[in-house]
Write a protein that holds these residues in place. Structure first.
Motif, PDB file in Angstrom:
ATOM      1  N   LEU A  41       0.821  -1.209   0.000  1.00 36.55           N
ATOM      2  CA  LEU A  41       0.000   0.000   0.000  1.00 36.55           C
ATOM      3  C   LEU A  41       0.857   1.262   0.000  1.00 36.55           C
ATOM      4  CD1 LEU A  41      -2.678  -1.017   2.653  1.00 36.55           C
ATOM      5  CD2 LEU A  41      -2.891  -1.072   0.175  1.00 36.55           C
ATOM      6  N   ASP A  42       2.162   1.102   0.062  1.00 38.15           N
ATOM      7  CA  ASP A  42       3.021   2.285   0.216  1.00 38.15           C
ATOM      8  C   ASP A  42       4.119   2.375  -0.842  1.00 38.15           C
ATOM      9  OD1 ASP A  42       4.502   0.151   1.078  1.00 38.15           O
ATOM     10  OD2 ASP A  42       4.907   0.955   3.067  1.00 38.15           O
ATOM     11  N   THR A  43       3.822   1.959  -2.065  1.00 39.56           N
ATOM     12  CA  THR A  43       4.844   2.005  -3.113  1.00 39.56           C
ATOM     13  C   THR A  43       4.968   3.390  -3.732  1.00 39.56           C
ATOM     14  OG1 THR A  43       3.250   1.234  -4.739  1.00 39.56           O
ATOM     15  CG2 THR A  43       4.642  -0.433  -3.701  1.00 39.56           C
ATOM     16  N   GLU A  44       3.888   4.145  -3.775  1.00 39.69           N
ATOM     17  CA  GLU A  44       3.939   5.496  -4.348  1.00 39.69           C
ATOM     18  C   GLU A  44       4.313   6.496  -3.258  1.00 39.69           C
ATOM     19  OE1 GLU A  44       0.723   6.648  -6.998  1.00 39.69           O
ATOM     20  OE2 GLU A  44       0.006   4.587  -6.907  1.00 39.69           O
ATOM     21  N   PRO A  45       5.023   7.567  -3.625  1.00 35.06           N
ATOM     22  CA  PRO A  45       5.394   8.569  -2.620  1.00 35.06           C
ATOM     23  C   PRO A  45       4.157   9.277  -2.058  1.00 35.06           C
ATOM     24  CG  PRO A  45       6.282   9.137  -4.802  1.00 35.06           C
ATOM     25  CD  PRO A  45       5.533   7.868  -4.937  1.00 35.06           C
ATOM     26  N   GLU A  46       4.223   9.576  -0.776  1.00 31.89           N
ATOM     27  CA  GLU A  46       3.132  10.283  -0.112  1.00 31.89           C
ATOM     28  C   GLU A  46       3.239  11.774  -0.415  1.00 31.89           C
ATOM     29  OE1 GLU A  46       0.910  10.237   4.220  1.00 31.89           O
ATOM     30  OE2 GLU A  46       2.906   9.378   4.016  1.00 31.89           O
ATOM     31  N   VAL A  47       2.073  12.422  -0.611  1.00 34.78           N
ATOM     32  CA  VAL A  47       2.048  13.858  -0.889  1.00 34.78           C
ATOM     33  C   VAL A  47       1.192  14.571   0.148  1.00 34.78           C
ATOM     34  CG1 VAL A  47       2.406  13.532  -3.377  1.00 34.78           C
ATOM     35  CG2 VAL A  47       0.087  13.721  -2.487  1.00 34.78           C
ATOM     36  N   ASP A  48       1.412  15.870   0.280  1.00 37.45           N
ATOM     37  CA  ASP A  48       0.652  16.706   1.206  1.00 37.45           C
ATOM     38  C   ASP A  48      -0.719  17.009   0.608  1.00 37.45           C
ATOM     39  OD1 ASP A  48       0.144  18.243   3.457  1.00 37.45           O
ATOM     40  OD2 ASP A  48       1.006  20.050   2.563  1.00 37.45           O
ATOM     41  N   ALA A  49      -1.757  16.899   1.409  1.00 37.41           N
ATOM     42  CA  ALA A  49      -3.115  17.147   0.915  1.00 37.41           C
ATOM     43  C   ALA A  49      -3.825  18.145   1.807  1.00 37.41           C
ATOM     44  CB  ALA A  49      -3.897  15.842   0.864  1.00 37.41           C
ATOM     45  N   ARG A  50      -3.609  19.410   1.552  1.00 41.13           N
ATOM     46  CA  ARG A  50      -4.301  20.463   2.296  1.00 41.13           C
ATOM     47  C   ARG A  50      -5.452  20.957   1.436  1.00 41.13           C
ATOM     48  NH1 ARG A  50       1.041  23.447   4.523  1.00 41.13           N
ATOM     49  NH2 ARG A  50       1.679  21.739   5.863  1.00 41.13           N
ATOM     50  N   VAL A  51      -6.577  20.248   1.545  1.00 39.37           N
ATOM     51  CA  VAL A  51      -7.757  20.545   0.738  1.00 39.37           C
ATOM     52  C   VAL A  51      -8.920  20.802   1.689  1.00 39.37           C
ATOM     53  CG1 VAL A  51      -9.317  19.666  -1.037  1.00 39.37           C
ATOM     54  CG2 VAL A  51      -6.893  19.035  -1.093  1.00 39.37           C
ATOM     55  N   THR A  52      -9.473  21.989   1.642  1.00 40.12           N
ATOM     56  CA  THR A  52     -10.612  22.319   2.503  1.00 40.12           C
ATOM     57  C   THR A  52     -11.770  21.396   2.159  1.00 40.12           C
ATOM     58  OG1 THR A  52      -9.915  24.632   2.577  1.00 40.12           O
ATOM     59  CG2 THR A  52     -12.196  24.160   3.196  1.00 40.12           C
ATOM     60  N   GLY A  53     -12.328  20.763   3.187  1.00 38.84           N
ATOM     61  CA  GLY A  53     -13.447  19.847   2.998  1.00 38.84           C
ATOM     62  C   GLY A  53     -13.025  18.393   2.860  1.00 38.84           C
ATOM     63  N   LEU A  54     -11.737  18.127   2.728  1.00 40.31           N
ATOM     64  CA  LEU A  54     -11.232  16.752   2.630  1.00 40.31           C
ATOM     65  C   LEU A  54     -11.144  16.172   4.032  1.00 40.31           C
ATOM     66  CD1 LEU A  54      -9.971  14.444   0.919  1.00 40.31           C
ATOM     67  CD2 LEU A  54      -7.750  15.497   1.410  1.00 40.31           C
ATOM     68  N   ARG A 117     -18.395  19.963  -0.165  1.00 42.19           N
ATOM     69  CA  ARG A 117     -18.866  18.588  -0.274  1.00 42.19           C
ATOM     70  C   ARG A 117     -17.719  17.699  -0.715  1.00 42.19           C
ATOM     71  NH1 ARG A 117     -25.038  17.920  -2.271  1.00 42.19           N
ATOM     72  NH2 ARG A 117     -25.861  19.578  -0.974  1.00 42.19           N
ATOM     73  N   MET A 118     -17.769  16.451  -0.232  1.00 39.91           N
ATOM     74  CA  MET A 118     -16.775  15.465  -0.622  1.00 39.91           C
ATOM     75  C   MET A 118     -17.481  14.184  -1.014  1.00 39.91           C
ATOM     76  SD  MET A 118     -13.667  13.597   1.501  1.00 39.91           S
ATOM     77  CE  MET A 118     -14.780  12.581   2.468  1.00 39.91           C
ATOM     78  N   TYR A 119     -17.226  13.722  -2.239  1.00 41.32           N
ATOM     79  CA  TYR A 119     -17.650  12.397  -2.680  1.00 41.32           C
ATOM     80  C   TYR A 119     -16.434  11.503  -2.547  1.00 41.32           C
ATOM     81  CZ  TYR A 119     -18.409   8.501  -5.848  1.00 41.32           C
ATOM     82  OH  TYR A 119     -18.498   7.242  -6.386  1.00 41.32           O
ATOM     83  N   LEU A 120     -16.594  10.348  -1.895  1.00 45.51           N
ATOM     84  CA  LEU A 120     -15.484   9.431  -1.698  1.00 45.51           C
ATOM     85  C   LEU A 120     -15.906   8.036  -2.129  1.00 45.51           C
ATOM     86  CD1 LEU A 120     -12.781   9.211   0.771  1.00 45.51           C
ATOM     87  CD2 LEU A 120     -14.341   7.278   0.866  1.00 45.51           C
ATOM     88  N   ARG A 121     -15.052   7.398  -2.932  1.00 49.09           N
ATOM     89  CA  ARG A 121     -15.258   5.997  -3.302  1.00 49.09           C
ATOM     90  C   ARG A 121     -14.108   5.205  -2.720  1.00 49.09           C
ATOM     91  NH1 ARG A 121     -16.154   5.822  -8.866  1.00 49.09           N
ATOM     92  NH2 ARG A 121     -13.930   5.806  -9.218  1.00 49.09           N
ATOM     93  N   THR A 131      -8.297   1.415  -1.581  1.00 48.82           N
ATOM     94  CA  THR A 131      -7.945   2.635  -2.294  1.00 48.82           C
ATOM     95  C   THR A 131      -9.073   3.633  -2.088  1.00 48.82           C
ATOM     96  OG1 THR A 131      -8.967   1.903  -4.359  1.00 48.82           O
ATOM     97  CG2 THR A 131      -6.636   1.427  -4.070  1.00 48.82           C
ATOM     98  N   LEU A 132      -8.715   4.879  -1.904  1.00 45.88           N
ATOM     99  CA  LEU A 132      -9.694   5.948  -1.715  1.00 45.88           C
ATOM    100  C   LEU A 132      -9.551   6.952  -2.854  1.00 45.88           C
ATOM    101  CD1 LEU A 132      -9.018   6.674   2.080  1.00 45.88           C
ATOM    102  CD2 LEU A 132     -10.770   5.167   1.120  1.00 45.88           C
ATOM    103  N   THR A 133     -10.669   7.330  -3.437  1.00 49.79           N
ATOM    104  CA  THR A 133     -10.695   8.420  -4.403  1.00 49.79           C
ATOM    105  C   THR A 133     -11.716   9.418  -3.892  1.00 49.79           C
ATOM    106  OG1 THR A 133     -10.170   6.941  -6.233  1.00 49.79           O
ATOM    107  CG2 THR A 133     -11.107   9.091  -6.799  1.00 49.79           C
ATOM    108  N   ALA A 134     -11.254  10.597  -3.539  1.00 53.61           N
ATOM    109  CA  ALA A 134     -12.127  11.645  -3.010  1.00 53.61           C
ATOM    110  C   ALA A 134     -12.149  12.805  -3.992  1.00 53.61           C
ATOM    111  CB  ALA A 134     -11.635  12.121  -1.648  1.00 53.61           C
ATOM    112  N   VAL A 135     -13.343  13.325  -4.246  1.00 53.99           N
ATOM    113  CA  VAL A 135     -13.488  14.524  -5.062  1.00 53.99           C
ATOM    114  C   VAL A 135     -14.171  15.564  -4.180  1.00 53.99           C
ATOM    115  CG1 VAL A 135     -14.414  15.533  -7.168  1.00 53.99           C
ATOM    116  CG2 VAL A 135     -13.700  13.137  -7.158  1.00 53.99           C
ATOM    117  N   VAL A 136     -13.494  16.691  -3.976  1.00 54.37           N
ATOM    118  CA  VAL A 136     -13.988  17.748  -3.100  1.00 54.37           C
ATOM    119  C   VAL A 136     -14.354  18.947  -3.961  1.00 54.37           C
ATOM    120  CG1 VAL A 136     -13.448  19.222  -1.124  1.00 54.37           C
ATOM    121  CG2 VAL A 136     -12.469  16.919  -1.271  1.00 54.37           C
ATOM    122  N   GLY A 137     -15.516  19.532  -3.667  1.00 51.19           N
ATOM    123  CA  GLY A 137     -15.960  20.689  -4.432  1.00 51.19           C
ATOM    124  C   GLY A 137     -16.907  21.557  -3.648  1.00 51.19           C
TER     125      GLY A 137
END
Length: 151
Positions: A41-54, A117-121, A131-137
């Motif tokens: 689960l950790d093969t890709e580098p981790e990135v910072d996610a400062r997203v309002t509503g996430l 709003r956040m849609y998460l699958r 795996t999480l895919t979140a779309v924030v808007g």
């Protein structure tokens, strides 16, 4: 006179009170997936996610953040099943849960937090990894967030 004999397979659940419901749905179905020791689960580098509503579960590892106009898509992984992810959001008091669905191997969540709003699958990747895919808007019915996949 002919006799017709029909054989019906008998399904027996072994174990304690955690056996899946009679519908065949349940966490036991996830045991058929490969061990997460074999699916890193950790093969890709981790990135910072400062997203309002996430709002992600504790331990989520963000691997991608892409801004597309008013929407931001975030990809992550977490050591939880999709059913655990659903339960996580249902138990949170700091968000408004607008809609939630699951199909054992996948869960979908629509939340409102921080006036967004956040849609998460959440999709099963391995027996206890997702795996999480979140779309924030924007907090709007016509924000362009993905639709729920169930029919």
């Amino acid at each position: 006179m002919f006799a017709v004999v029909a054989t019906v397979p008998l399904l027996v659940a072994c174990g304690g009170t955690d056996a899946p419901p009679a519908t065949g749905r349940g966490p036991g179905m996830l045991a058929n997936l490969p061990s997460c020791d074999r699916v890193p689960l950790d093969t890709e580098p981790e990135v910072d996610a400062r997203v309002t509503g996430l709002v992600l579960p504790d331990g989520a590892r963000v691997t991608s953040v892409v801004e597309q106009g008013a929407l931001t898509t975030v990809e992550a992984t977490v050591r939880m099943t999709p059913l655990d992810v659903r339960a996580h959001y249902e138990g949170r008091a700091d968000i408004e849960l607008l809609r939630v669905e699951d199909e054992v191997f996948e869960a979908e969540v629509l939340t409102r937090a921080q006036q967004r709003r956040m849609y998460l699958r959440a999709g099963a990747l391995c027996a206890d990894g997702t795996t999480l895919t979140a779309v924030v808007g924007p907090d709007s019915e016509d924000a362009g967030l993905p639709e729920f996949q169930s029919g």
